[in-house]
Motif scaffolding. Structure first.
Motif, PDB file in Angstrom:
ATOM      1  N   GLY A  36       0.824  -1.202   0.000  1.00  0.00           N
ATOM      2  CA  GLY A  36       0.000   0.000   0.000  1.00  0.00           C
ATOM      3  C   GLY A  36       0.858   1.250   0.000  1.00  0.00           C
ATOM      4  N   ARG A  86       4.523 -10.260   4.649  1.00  0.00           N
ATOM      5  CA  ARG A  86       3.442  -9.985   3.709  1.00  0.00           C
ATOM      6  C   ARG A  86       2.571  -8.979   4.447  1.00  0.00           C
ATOM      7  N   ASP A  98       8.325 -15.612  -5.037  1.00  0.00           N
ATOM      8  CA  ASP A  98       8.817 -14.245  -5.198  1.00  0.00           C
ATOM      9  C   ASP A  98       9.080 -14.001  -6.667  1.00  0.00           C
ATOM     10  N   TRP A 145      11.522  -6.415  -8.892  1.00  0.00           N
ATOM     11  CA  TRP A 145      11.209  -7.580  -8.068  1.00  0.00           C
ATOM     12  C   TRP A 145      10.080  -7.248  -7.114  1.00  0.00           C
ATOM     13  N   LEU A 154       7.394  -9.341  -3.838  1.00  0.00           N
ATOM     14  CA  LEU A 154       7.072 -10.534  -3.068  1.00  0.00           C
ATOM     15  C   LEU A 154       5.592 -10.847  -3.216  1.00  0.00           C
ATOM     16  N   GLY A 155       5.273 -12.127  -3.134  1.00  0.00           N
ATOM     17  CA  GLY A 155       3.877 -12.520  -3.258  1.00  0.00           C
ATOM     18  C   GLY A 155       3.741 -14.017  -3.294  1.00  0.00           C
ATOM     19  N   TYR A 181       3.364  -8.084  -4.849  1.00  0.00           N
ATOM     20  CA  TYR A 181       3.481  -6.709  -4.377  1.00  0.00           C
ATOM     21  C   TYR A 181       4.819  -6.169  -4.869  1.00  0.00           C
ATOM     22  N   GLN A 228       8.089  -4.291  -5.275  1.00  0.00           N
ATOM     23  CA  GLN A 228       8.953  -3.548  -4.352  1.00  0.00           C
ATOM     24  C   GLN A 228       9.896  -2.624  -5.116  1.00  0.00           C
ATOM     25  N   ASP A 247      12.651   2.120  -5.947  1.00  0.00           N
ATOM     26  CA  ASP A 247      11.731   1.605  -4.944  1.00  0.00           C
ATOM     27  C   ASP A 247      10.316   2.027  -5.305  1.00  0.00           C
ATOM     28  N   CYS A 248       9.369   1.105  -5.218  1.00  0.00           N
ATOM     29  CA  CYS A 248       7.973   1.440  -5.508  1.00  0.00           C
ATOM     30  C   CYS A 248       7.349   2.070  -4.266  1.00  0.00           C
ATOM     31  N   LYS A 249       7.000   3.333  -4.368  1.00  0.00           N
ATOM     32  CA  LYS A 249       6.371   4.041  -3.253  1.00  0.00           C
ATOM     33  C   LYS A 249       5.264   4.921  -3.803  1.00  0.00           C
ATOM     34  N   PRO A 250       4.037   4.619  -3.596  1.00  0.00           N
ATOM     35  CA  PRO A 250       3.534   3.439  -2.900  1.00  0.00           C
ATOM     36  C   PRO A 250       3.735   2.152  -3.705  1.00  0.00           C
ATOM     37  N   VAL A 251       3.393   1.061  -3.050  1.00  0.00           N
ATOM     38  CA  VAL A 251       3.560  -0.257  -3.651  1.00  0.00           C
ATOM     39  C   VAL A 251       2.350  -0.582  -4.524  1.00  0.00           C
TER      40      VAL A 251
END
Lengths: 745, 315
Positions: free
Chosen positions: A142, A150, B126, B135, B137-138, B153, B155, B161-165
């Motif tokens: 989010g 997770r 992943d 990359w 995680l999930g 998700y 990252q 960096d993904c912000k937000p994800v």
């Protein structure tokens, strides 16, 4: 005494991480509580795919008030020093007291820390634990910045005692701790509140969640066994799979199915691996046929149709997987029957290591080496060489491409299909062994020859390119390879000179390396045009040509006995590495390192069988009183000699004559040595180490008596020289067996 | 007359039925239903609607079908499951909503997989794309032991960096539909409704082209030309990225999207060369690294544009 309940409810936690996470949660929270001054009676941690839970029982309600006394600066110290002291103590000057000290008057502070209620402490410890949790991999989600394995959805943090339950006030990134959780994702998704651990566990069970992974494991094992029993089958035990599957379900529902007949001709290893790796199925064996004929899958849900839809779906997926496997296997068998030439060819383009050439290069080296080792392990030369050439071909097979863990196992099937002798086929399966300290050591001669050649090629190769293990880093598993060599040699009683055996492969690697570097240099010059296919092919041919030259050079170097200094020093360095691994190996079997050192200092130390036999015999002797005293006597003789030799600048090594003996004790020692020396020599020549130990142990009494009665360093130079020469016979007798100066104590 | 509820629970009857239901479902969840990207890509993730739009702070929600090409997976249309050209369904939502798992399970229901009679599981997986420098995680989502989706998700994408994800869902459409429809061989799957005036199977539409492409991918593609094209795409991408940001009229127009097109091209050319077997194991890494460098540079530029910036959100 309140009890504490913590639940961290999240999206699905990877199964492989759950056991460690339970321990980490328990340790971090309880350590934090104790550090803050709380005590507790017991704690337990649990996990399901969606939750980590901790219960702490008998927690103290608050931490005790503590007083700490701190000594400050002298009263006449500069104001700055006092200010610093006050800042550190968090007090004002009027709260200090003045006391007399040795050096004058000194400020003293008493810092009182009032006890804190458990809830405060728990909130702080849980907050820190969540923020710093040591997940192997964690993530954000989010728009937040909190990290968890997770997404984290809710937190229970509840202190409960006789008077009731109280939620510990705590909020992390918008998640407020409470007293509610949810049951099974599908069967009981609604939220419910809990009042303490017992209530929590009971309500979870009603909500179709088995909290304890040990209980889930037991339930799966039991139900799977029951299902299998009903069909007259056995479940193939697999603890790793069991714990993984228990980490994938909150409510385990094992379901059993049969494998379609058309797949039963597949090798059992293929069925088992495919079902385990792709589907996480347990295998069921029919004891009457010895075949794997069924499977158990573990669903996470009870359905109105008793799992019929789920089982049918799983059957279909399995059939598709096994069709693939059967297709691979049939194609592979066809290639095997045709001689596996395409695979051998294909391995030329598979790089083993860019400084050690292709897999095909590696196989050629191993084959040559296996041929040399063969006679030393009672294997047929031709068979060993052929086995080595075939052993790794399955790396190109479709089946091993799909399931790398079947390497070797498939190789055996394919070699048999190609009509090779069983000894050759077995070598394909067994030459990777032993893989770990508890893995079985191959004993069939051809397998031993190939297994040794494989490991020695790896060790010498990585030594030649200077990729030795350092510290905890051992990316090419060279320690394992070294232990493999040791266990193969010892387990099969192979009498061989390892250093000699390693010399040629080391030299081959050194020369090959030089040539390859040279070729790489030429290739690098072509790189600007490397995209042009023609140039690339030319470069590859060039490498092949260079390798041919390298091989020729190696041959001639070997024929001349003209090995470079570098090769010699690498081989000896590698032998030292093997000796270090041997020490670790023998230490595990209860033999002291100094005893091994005493034996390794002797010539012939690259014959590991001999080294171990010697060390064992020496170890046994040193367990006896005679042995220990003898060691003292030998050391004493050695020390007196060493001092005299240093003083006189000569070596006393010859010429002791009984006619100069003055005392009975001297004469007795001469006699004892006259008996012992040939006995030791004979025993050593026959490598009968216990007999040698016995022979030298017989010297204990005469040596002790000699030192008791005789002054070695007398003024009479003739007598002194004679006695020193007599001592040198003792030293020599000892040296036959081991370097006793290295024995400790 | 059947109620909409009944409609939803009734099983789909053909491939396009599955696709249409996913479209309807995700549209109802508020996703912009996009059309496929008009270039050859290896997976739905390559669509700029995912790769570029997962960067920066701007909220985003999109769903689309993406035809995907994996030349090495060609089997001349003979393998029941493997195709060199297939369809992925892709959903990307930024920031990932807290109920993304529930939304996802809703989509399974929409195509007739009721989680009360099936066994749906989230199994660690992943995700990493070395070519995109990305990359996350999930899990892979299992339905009765079969992988039906990839749930990730993000990252990092393009080294950022993904912000937000972003939450990303990828459905392998053929496999999923075959499962729902109970079909063993992909070519036998009805594409449109079997009771249509002209019923068409997947094989009617794709058997011929799978054969042709398999031959071209494996044996015929002109490798010299492909190497040239790879170099051209790489050069053009770099040129676009390093061009002055202001145009002739002084407007700031960085060209992240056109540059990214060239990156996608290079990636696909690499896949073709790989299928032709002319890229050695050691070279592979080097080529992947070259594409990744392009992807990262595109990402670097994209995050400076209005489409990515957070301040545009407030406006």
């Amino acid at each position: 005494m309140p009890d504490l309940l913590i639940e961290l409810f999240s999206e699905e936690i990877p199964a492989r991480m759950q056991a460690r996470a339970r321990e980490d949660l328990k340790k971090r929270i309880t350590d934090g509580l104790v550090e803050a001054g709380l005590t507790y009676a017991s704690a337990g941690a649990f996990s399901t795919p969606r939750r980590l839970t901790l219960t702490v029982q008998g927690l103290s309600a608050e931490s005790p008030t503590t007083h700490e006394e701190r000594k400050g600066p002298r009263t006449d110290a500069p104001e700055k020093a006092l200010e610093g002291f006050l800042r550190g103590a968090g007090l004002t000057k009027d709260q200090l007291e003045v006391r007399d000290d040795k050096k004058g008057q000194v400020w003293f502070a008493t810092i009182t820390r009032p006890g804190r209620p458990a809830a405060d402490i728990v909130a702080g410890v849980l907050d820190a634990t969540i923020r710093n949790f040591p997940w192997p991999k964690s993530m954000r989600w989010g728009a937040g910045s909190l990290r968890w394995v997770r997404p984290l959805h809710s937190i229970i943090c509840l202190l409960s005692d006789e008077s009731g339950a109280q939620v510990v006030p705590l909020e992390i990134e918008g998640i407020r701790a409470g007293d509610t959780t949810r049951g099974h994702r599908f069967m009981a998704p609604d939220a419910f509140t809990v009042t303490g651990f017992d209530d929590y566990a009971a309500k979870l069970r009603r909500a179709r969640v088995m909290l304890d992974s040990a209980e889930r494991e037991a339930a799966i094992r039991q139900e799977a066994a029951n299902l299998a029993f009903a069909r007259g089958w056995d479940i193939v035990p697999d603890d790793g799979l069991l714990s993984e599957v228990a980490g994938l379900v909150e409510w385990p529902v094992p379901l059993m199915g049969a494998i379609e007949d058309r797949f039963l001709t597949l090798p059992p290893e293929v069925l088992q691996t495919s079902m385990k790796e792709h589907q996480k199925f347990f295998s069921a064996r029919n004891p009457k046929t010895g075949r794997i004929e069924g499977f158990v899958t573990v669903a996470n849900i009870e359905t109105p149709d008793d799992g019929a839809t789920i089982l049918a779906g799983n059957q279909r997926v399995l059939a598709a997987r096994l069709s693939d496997a059967a297709f691979f296997f049939e194609n592979d068998l066809r290639e095997a029957k045709a001689g596996m030439k395409a695979w051998a060819e294909g391995l030329k383009s598979v790089t083993f290591h860019n400084k050690l050439g292709s897999q095909a290069d590696r196989i050629a080296r191993i084959a040559a080496l296996a041929r040399e080792i063969a006679p030393l392990v009672d294997a047929d030369r031709d068979q060993a060489e052929e086995a080595a050439r075939l052993a790794k071909l399955d790396l190109r097979s479709a089946m091993v491409g799909e399931f790398p863990e079947l390497q070797g196992i498939m190789g055996r099937y394919y070699a048999l299909e190609a009509g090779k002798a069983p000894a050759i086929a077995d070598a394909a399966r067994d030459h990777y062994s032993p893989l770990g300290p508890s893995d079985e050591v191959p004993t069939a001669p051809v397998s031993v020859a190939v297994a040794l050649a494989d490991k020695i090629d790896t060790l010498t190769g990585f030594w030649a390119i200077d990729e030795k293990p350092t510290g905890s880093k051992d990316p090419f598993a060279l320690r394992r390879a070294a232990l493999g060599v040791i266990r193969l040699v010892l387990g099969n009683n192979c009498k061989l000179s390892l250093e000699k055996m390693m010399m040629k492969p080391v030299a081959a690697h050194v020369v090959g390396q030089a040539v390859r570097e040279n070729a790489a240099l030429k290739y690098a010059q072509l790189i600007p045009h490397a995209d042009d296919l023609g140039v690339r092919v030319a470069a590859l041919n060039l490498e092949a040509e260079a390798l041919k030259i390298a091989i020729a050079q190696i041959e001639s170097a070997h024929d001349d006995g003209n090995l470079s200094d570098r090769s010699v020093s690498l081989a000896s360095d590698l032998l030292t590495f093997l000796h270090d691994r041997l020490k670790v190996h023998l230490r595990d079997q209860g033999i002291r390192h100094d005893i091994i050192d005493a034996v390794l200092a002797q010539p012939g130390n690259d014959d590991l069988v001999q080294v171990v036999n010697r060390a064992t015999a020496l170890n046994d002797m040193l367990q006896t009183e005679d042995g220990r005293n003898l060691t003292q006597g030998l050391k004493r003789a050695g020390n007196i000699l060493a001092q005299a030799e240093e003083k006189d600048g000569v070596e006393y090594s010859f010429g002791a004559d009984e006619k100069f003996a003055e005392t009975d004790q001297e004469r007795a020692l001469f006699k004892a040595l006259d008996t012992a020396e040939p006995a030791i020599r004979k025993a050593m020549a026959q490598e009968d180490f216990p007999a040698a130990m016995q022979a030298i142990a017989a010297l204990r009494t005469p040596i002790d008596a000699f030192f008791e009665a005789v002054q070695v360093n007398t003024d009479n130079q003739i007598l002194r020289r004679n006695r020193l020469n007599l001592l040198s016979r003792i030293r020599e007798a000892g040296r036959q067996i081991a370097d006793f100066t290295r024995i400790e104590g | 007359m059947t109620s909409p509820q009944d409609d939803r629970m009734a099983k789909p009857v053909c491939f396009q039925d599955v696709i249409l239901r996913l479209q309807t479902y995700w549209a109802a969840q508020g996703c912009a239903v996009l059309q496929p990207y008009d270039m050859e890509v290896g997976a739905g993730t390559f669509h700029p609607a995912t790769t570029l739009r997962s960067l920066g702070a701007r909220p985003w929600a999109a769903a689309y079908v993406q035809p995907s090409r994996r030349p090495t997976d060609g089997r001349y249309g003979e393998n029941p499951n493997r195709l060199q050209h297939y369809y992925q369904y892709q959903v990307i939502i930024k920031p990932s909503p807290p109920n993304l798992q529930e939304l996802y399970l809703g989509s399974l229901k929409a195509i007739g997989l009721d989680p009360m009679i099936h066994d749906v599981r989230f199994v660690e997986d992943d995700w990493e794309s070395p070519t995109l420098g990305a990359w996350g995680l999930g899990w892979e989502v299992w339905c009765d032991g079969m992988e039906v989706s990839q749930f990730t998700y993000f990252q990092q994408v393009g080294g950022h960096d993904c912000k937000p994800v972003s939450g990303e869902l990828t459905y392998g459409l053929e496999r999923l539909a075959m499962y729902v429809l109970g079909i063993e061989h992909v070519m036998d799957m009805p594409f449109n409704a079997p009771d249509s005036p002209i019923p068409l199977s997947y094989g009617d539409i794709f058997r011929q082209s799978e054969r042709e492409y398999s031959r071209w991918n494996f044996d015929q593609a002109d490798t010299k030309m492909l190497f040239d094209h790879f170099r051209d795409a790489e050069a053009e991408c770099t040129r676009i990225l390093t061009a002055a940001e202001a145009d002739g009229a002084g407007r700031r127009i960085p060209m992240a999207h056109p540059a990214y097109d060239q990156c996608i091209k290079a990636s696909h050319l690499f896949n073709l060369l790989d299928a032709r077997g002319v890229i050695s194991v050691t070279e592979r890494q080097a080529y992947i690294g070259r594409v990744r460098a392009l992807a990262k540079a595109c990402a670097d530029l994209f995050v400076t544009t209005d489409a990515a910036r957070a301040d545009e959100v407030a406006a």
